[in-house]
Scaffold this motif. Structure first.
Motif, PDB file in Angstrom:
ATOM      1  N   ASN A  34       0.805  -1.220   0.000  1.00 13.62           N
ATOM      2  CA  ASN A  34       0.000   0.000   0.000  1.00 13.62           C
ATOM      3  C   ASN A  34       0.842   1.275   0.000  1.00 13.62           C
ATOM      4  OD1 ASN A  34      -2.481   1.352  -0.032  1.00 13.62           O
ATOM      5  ND2 ASN A  34      -2.359   1.704   2.165  1.00 13.62           N
ATOM      6  N   HIS A  35       2.121   1.167  -0.304  1.00 19.94           N
ATOM      7  CA  HIS A  35       2.981   2.356  -0.322  1.00 19.94           C
ATOM      8  C   HIS A  35       4.068   2.167  -1.364  1.00 19.94           C
ATOM      9  CE1 HIS A  35       6.496   4.750   1.209  1.00 19.94           C
ATOM     10  NE2 HIS A  35       5.579   5.663   0.981  1.00 19.94           N
ATOM     11  N   HIS A  53       6.017   9.706  -2.598  1.00 19.56           N
ATOM     12  CA  HIS A  53       5.339   8.650  -1.841  1.00 19.56           C
ATOM     13  C   HIS A  53       3.920   8.550  -2.403  1.00 19.56           C
ATOM     14  CE1 HIS A  53       8.313   8.287   1.464  1.00 19.56           C
ATOM     15  NE2 HIS A  53       8.580   9.536   1.112  1.00 19.56           N
ATOM     16  N   TRP A  55       0.287   6.237  -2.124  1.00 22.13           N
ATOM     17  CA  TRP A  55      -0.541   5.229  -1.490  1.00 22.13           C
ATOM     18  C   TRP A  55      -1.694   4.920  -2.443  1.00 22.13           C
ATOM     19  CZ3 TRP A  55       1.768   9.293   0.965  1.00 22.13           C
ATOM     20  CH2 TRP A  55       2.640   8.979   2.010  1.00 22.13           C
ATOM     21  N   GLN A  58      -5.467   4.841  -1.366  1.00 19.89           N
ATOM     22  CA  GLN A  58      -6.029   6.147  -1.005  1.00 19.89           C
ATOM     23  C   GLN A  58      -5.877   7.166  -2.129  1.00 19.89           C
ATOM     24  OE1 GLN A  58      -4.066   7.356   2.599  1.00 19.89           O
ATOM     25  NE2 GLN A  58      -4.332   5.358   3.525  1.00 19.89           N
TER      26      GLN A  58
END
Length: 96
Positions: A34-35, A53, A55, A58
């Motif tokens: 998730n990253h 970065h 995600w 999201q």
């Protein structure tokens, strides 16, 4: 260079005032399901490298200026090059 320019535009749109960050322990890994971490480097000014970065779950993006990029490249060249490849991949998936 195209990937760096794309990242710079995205950074200005979403993070107009990015903070400087010193990255440590790159060997411990910054990527997970998730990253996603990627580096973007202007070959003419490597001291102005960007860290992106992302995600995916999201759809959130955050940028930092990599304050210690030259040291990281010296100490962990294989990991830094992987993070640059992550950046190229991110660029290619967004523009195609």
């Amino acid at each position: 260079m195209e990937a760096f320019e794309w990242a710079r535009k995205e950074q200005k749109m979403y993070c107009p005032s990015p903070t400087k960050a010193n990255y440590r322990n790159l060997g411990e890994g910054y990527d997970s399901y998730n990253h996603h971490l990627s580096f973007f480097v202007d070959p003419n000014h490597p001291e102005a490298a960007l860290a992106r970065h992302y995600w995916p779950s999201q759809k959130k993006v955050l940028y930092h200026l990599v304050a210690n990029y030259l040291q990281l490249e010296r100490d962990h060249p294989e990991i830094v090059h992987r993070l640059i490849r992550n950046g190229i991949y991110a660029y290619l998936t967004k523009v195609t």
